[in-house]
Motif scaffolding. Structure first.
Motif, PDB file in Angstrom:
ATOM      1  N   VAL A 254      -9.916   3.073  -3.071  1.00 27.46           N
ATOM      2  CA  VAL A 254      -8.734   3.421  -2.283  1.00 27.46           C
ATOM      3  C   VAL A 254      -8.432   2.243  -1.367  1.00 27.46           C
ATOM      4  CG1 VAL A 254      -7.715   5.059  -0.667  1.00 27.46           C
ATOM      5  CG2 VAL A 254      -9.436   5.840  -2.318  1.00 27.46           C
ATOM      6  N   VAL A 255      -7.202   1.731  -1.455  1.00 30.66           N
ATOM      7  CA  VAL A 255      -6.767   0.590  -0.656  1.00 30.66           C
ATOM      8  C   VAL A 255      -5.698   1.071   0.317  1.00 30.66           C
ATOM      9  CG1 VAL A 255      -5.741  -1.707  -0.719  1.00 30.66           C
ATOM     10  CG2 VAL A 255      -7.180  -0.937  -2.622  1.00 30.66           C
ATOM     11  N   ASN A 256      -5.925   0.873   1.604  1.00 33.22           N
ATOM     12  CA  ASN A 256      -4.958   1.277   2.624  1.00 33.22           C
ATOM     13  C   ASN A 256      -4.066   0.089   2.973  1.00 33.22           C
ATOM     14  OD1 ASN A 256      -3.479   2.228   4.753  1.00 33.22           O
ATOM     15  ND2 ASN A 256      -5.224   2.812   6.017  1.00 33.22           N
ATOM     16  N   GLN A 257      -2.829   0.126   2.509  1.00 34.12           N
ATOM     17  CA  GLN A 257      -1.854  -0.930   2.798  1.00 34.12           C
ATOM     18  C   GLN A 257      -0.879  -0.518   3.899  1.00 34.12           C
ATOM     19  OE1 GLN A 257      -0.018  -2.039  -0.940  1.00 34.12           O
ATOM     20  NE2 GLN A 257      -1.851  -3.110  -1.624  1.00 34.12           N
ATOM     21  N   ASP A 258      -1.186   0.570   4.582  1.00 40.98           N
ATOM     22  CA  ASP A 258      -0.346   1.012   5.697  1.00 40.98           C
ATOM     23  C   ASP A 258      -0.830   0.390   6.998  1.00 40.98           C
ATOM     24  OD1 ASP A 258       1.897   2.539   5.136  1.00 40.98           O
ATOM     25  OD2 ASP A 258       0.797   4.421   4.991  1.00 40.98           O
ATOM     26  N   SER A 259      -0.078   0.622   8.062  1.00 44.97           N
ATOM     27  CA  SER A 259      -0.437   0.067   9.372  1.00 44.97           C
ATOM     28  C   SER A 259      -1.210   1.060  10.229  1.00 44.97           C
ATOM     29  CB  SER A 259       0.837  -0.377  10.098  1.00 44.97           C
ATOM     30  OG  SER A 259       1.688   0.740  10.272  1.00 44.97           O
ATOM     31  N   VAL A 260      -1.586   2.193   9.636  1.00 45.51           N
ATOM     32  CA  VAL A 260      -2.357   3.215  10.349  1.00 45.51           C
ATOM     33  C   VAL A 260      -3.546   3.648   9.494  1.00 45.51           C
ATOM     34  CG1 VAL A 260      -0.345   4.070  11.639  1.00 45.51           C
ATOM     35  CG2 VAL A 260      -0.970   5.129   9.466  1.00 45.51           C
ATOM     36  N   THR A 261      -4.508   4.304  10.117  1.00 43.76           N
ATOM     37  CA  THR A 261      -5.691   4.800   9.422  1.00 43.76           C
ATOM     38  C   THR A 261      -5.359   6.043   8.608  1.00 43.76           C
ATOM     39  OG1 THR A 261      -7.119   3.933  11.155  1.00 43.76           O
ATOM     40  CG2 THR A 261      -8.041   5.689   9.787  1.00 43.76           C
ATOM     41  N   HIS A 262      -5.934   6.129   7.400  1.00 44.85           N
ATOM     42  CA  HIS A 262      -5.782   7.274   6.506  1.00 44.85           C
ATOM     43  C   HIS A 262      -7.152   7.642   5.961  1.00 44.85           C
ATOM     44  CE1 HIS A 262      -1.377   7.173   6.333  1.00 44.85           C
ATOM     45  NE2 HIS A 262      -1.425   5.877   6.101  1.00 44.85           N
ATOM     46  N   ASP A 263      -7.207   8.720   5.176  1.00 37.94           N
ATOM     47  CA  ASP A 263      -8.399   9.060   4.412  1.00 37.94           C
ATOM     48  C   ASP A 263      -7.978   9.775   3.137  1.00 37.94           C
ATOM     49  OD1 ASP A 263      -7.862  11.735   5.012  1.00 37.94           O
ATOM     50  OD2 ASP A 263      -9.546  11.976   6.358  1.00 37.94           O
ATOM     51  N   VAL A 264      -8.932   9.996   2.254  1.00 39.09           N
ATOM     52  CA  VAL A 264      -8.719  10.766   1.034  1.00 39.09           C
ATOM     53  C   VAL A 264      -9.755  11.878   1.059  1.00 39.09           C
ATOM     54  CG1 VAL A 264      -8.872  10.736  -1.488  1.00 39.09           C
ATOM     55  CG2 VAL A 264      -7.799   8.825  -0.292  1.00 39.09           C
ATOM     56  N   THR A 265      -9.277  13.130   1.083  1.00 34.42           N
ATOM     57  CA  THR A 265     -10.158  14.280   1.176  1.00 34.42           C
ATOM     58  C   THR A 265      -9.765  15.311   0.125  1.00 34.42           C
ATOM     59  OG1 THR A 265     -10.369  13.923   3.567  1.00 34.42           O
ATOM     60  CG2 THR A 265     -11.008  16.094   2.728  1.00 34.42           C
ATOM     61  N   ALA A 266     -10.697  15.682  -0.732  1.00 36.00           N
ATOM     62  CA  ALA A 266     -10.426  16.705  -1.740  1.00 36.00           C
ATOM     63  C   ALA A 266     -10.186  18.040  -1.048  1.00 36.00           C
ATOM     64  CB  ALA A 266     -11.596  16.814  -2.704  1.00 36.00           C
ATOM     65  N   THR A 267      -9.243  18.807  -1.575  1.00 31.59           N
ATOM     66  CA  THR A 267      -8.966  20.130  -1.006  1.00 31.59           C
ATOM     67  C   THR A 267      -9.908  21.155  -1.627  1.00 31.59           C
ATOM     68  OG1 THR A 267      -7.270  20.581  -2.655  1.00 31.59           O
ATOM     69  CG2 THR A 267      -6.529  19.624  -0.605  1.00 31.59           C
ATOM     70  N   GLY A 268     -10.145  22.223  -0.885  1.00 39.29           N
ATOM     71  CA  GLY A 268     -10.905  23.341  -1.430  1.00 39.29           C
ATOM     72  C   GLY A 268     -12.365  23.068  -1.710  1.00 39.29           C
ATOM     73  N   GLY A 269     -12.983  22.176  -1.040  1.00 40.87           N
ATOM     74  CA  GLY A 269     -14.395  21.928  -1.275  1.00 40.87           C
ATOM     75  C   GLY A 269     -14.778  20.518  -0.889  1.00 40.87           C
ATOM     76  N   ARG A 270     -15.945  20.122  -1.298  1.00 38.38           N
ATOM     77  CA  ARG A 270     -16.462  18.797  -0.945  1.00 38.38           C
ATOM     78  C   ARG A 270     -16.629  17.915  -2.171  1.00 38.38           C
ATOM     79  NH1 ARG A 270     -19.529  18.685   4.237  1.00 38.38           N
ATOM     80  NH2 ARG A 270     -18.905  20.565   5.297  1.00 38.38           N
ATOM     81  N   ALA A 271     -15.657  17.931  -3.062  1.00 36.93           N
ATOM     82  CA  ALA A 271     -15.769  17.139  -4.287  1.00 36.93           C
ATOM     83  C   ALA A 271     -15.824  15.649  -3.976  1.00 36.93           C
ATOM     84  CB  ALA A 271     -14.611  17.446  -5.227  1.00 36.93           C
ATOM     85  N   PHE A 272     -15.038  15.200  -2.996  1.00 36.36           N
ATOM     86  CA  PHE A 272     -15.053  13.801  -2.565  1.00 36.36           C
ATOM     87  C   PHE A 272     -14.301  13.664  -1.251  1.00 36.36           C
ATOM     88  CE2 PHE A 272     -11.643  14.345  -5.677  1.00 36.36           C
ATOM     89  CZ  PHE A 272     -10.526  13.916  -4.981  1.00 36.36           C
ATOM     90  N   ALA A 273     -14.669  12.644  -0.510  1.00 39.83           N
ATOM     91  CA  ALA A 273     -13.990  12.307   0.751  1.00 39.83           C
ATOM     92  C   ALA A 273     -14.371  10.868   1.091  1.00 39.83           C
ATOM     93  CB  ALA A 273     -14.391  13.247   1.867  1.00 39.83           C
ATOM     94  N   THR A 274     -13.399  10.097   1.530  1.00 37.33           N
ATOM     95  CA  THR A 274     -13.663   8.687   1.844  1.00 37.33           C
ATOM     96  C   THR A 274     -14.064   8.455   3.288  1.00 37.33           C
ATOM     97  OG1 THR A 274     -11.358   8.309   2.442  1.00 37.33           O
ATOM     98  CG2 THR A 274     -11.985   7.878   0.142  1.00 37.33           C
ATOM     99  N   GLY A 275     -13.726   9.365   4.177  1.00 37.33           N
ATOM    100  CA  GLY A 275     -13.832   9.067   5.597  1.00 37.33           C
ATOM    101  C   GLY A 275     -12.630   8.205   5.973  1.00 37.33           C
ATOM    102  N   SER A 276     -12.550   7.796   7.214  1.00 36.37           N
ATOM    103  CA  SER A 276     -11.399   7.016   7.699  1.00 36.37           C
ATOM    104  C   SER A 276     -11.350   5.641   7.049  1.00 36.37           C
ATOM    105  CB  SER A 276     -11.481   6.858   9.211  1.00 36.37           C
ATOM    106  OG  SER A 276     -11.365   8.112   9.834  1.00 36.37           O
ATOM    107  N   ILE A 277     -10.135   5.254   6.638  1.00 32.45           N
ATOM    108  CA  ILE A 277      -9.906   3.922   6.060  1.00 32.45           C
ATOM    109  C   ILE A 277      -8.896   3.223   6.958  1.00 32.45           C
ATOM    110  CG2 ILE A 277      -9.266   2.611   4.007  1.00 32.45           C
ATOM    111  CD1 ILE A 277      -9.619   5.260   2.405  1.00 32.45           C
ATOM    112  N   LYS A 278      -9.348   2.210   7.645  1.00 29.64           N
ATOM    113  CA  LYS A 278      -8.466   1.481   8.579  1.00 29.64           C
ATOM    114  C   LYS A 278      -7.416   0.671   7.809  1.00 29.64           C
ATOM    115  CE  LYS A 278     -11.900   1.270  12.128  1.00 29.64           C
ATOM    116  NZ  LYS A 278     -11.771   1.129  13.533  1.00 29.64           N
ATOM    117  N   PRO A 279      -6.338   0.273   8.480  1.00 28.59           N
ATOM    118  CA  PRO A 279      -5.311  -0.555   7.834  1.00 28.59           C
ATOM    119  C   PRO A 279      -5.922  -1.815   7.224  1.00 28.59           C
ATOM    120  CG  PRO A 279      -4.554   0.187   9.984  1.00 28.59           C
ATOM    121  CD  PRO A 279      -5.998   0.581   9.878  1.00 28.59           C
TER     122      PRO A 279
END
Length: 140
Positions: A82-107
């Motif tokens: 996952v590459v964050n090309q925005d100017s703010v922090t994002h994350d990727v979190t699977a819905t409905g469970g703990r299948a995957f999550a990246t934690g915070s990804i800074k710009p």
């Protein structure tokens, strides 16, 4: 009767003009403007067809507060970067469970997670900006 003949000739002249100039879209180019539509999972370059083998790795780009592609297909256990090309922090979190999550990804930063081993659909979102949604499909 004379009026009818004049009207018929006028209509025929307009029809001939429209045919000769390629229609009325833009005055004679004859080419309709191109239309664009968002790729569906079936026609997205990252979504292989039913007989194609999904890639062993995937990439999600975050730009303009959106996940691109919005639908990604990978094999079980694939590495997804996952590459964050925005100017703010994002994350990727699977819905409905703990299948995957990246934690915070800074710009400007990247993170990697492993796709689930079980085939299926895994919707995900940004927990910081919950309106950002997309889907990961795991297929052998």
């Amino acid at each position: 009767m004379r009026h009818f003949v004049r009207t018929a000739l006028a209509v025929a002249g307009v029809a001939l003009f429209v045919t000769a100039t390629g229609g009325c879209a833009g005055g004679g180019g004859g080419t309709a403007p191109a239309t664009s539509r968002a790729p569906s999972p079936a026609n997205s370059p990252s979504a292989p067809g039913p007989s194609a083998t999904p890639p062993a790795a995937g990439r999600i780009t975050i730009k303009d507060y959106a996940f691109k592609p919005a639908a990604l297909v990978v094999r079980p256990g694939a590495a997804v970067t996952v590459v964050n090309q925005d100017s703010v922090t994002h994350d990727v979190t699977a819905t409905g469970g703990r299948a995957f999550a990246t934690g915070s990804i800074k710009p400007g930063a990247t993170a990697t997670f492993t796709a689930p081993a079980k085939p299926g659909g895994y919707p995900y979102f940004c927990s910081i900006h919950p309106y950002m949604k997309a889907a990961l499909t795991v297929r052998p």
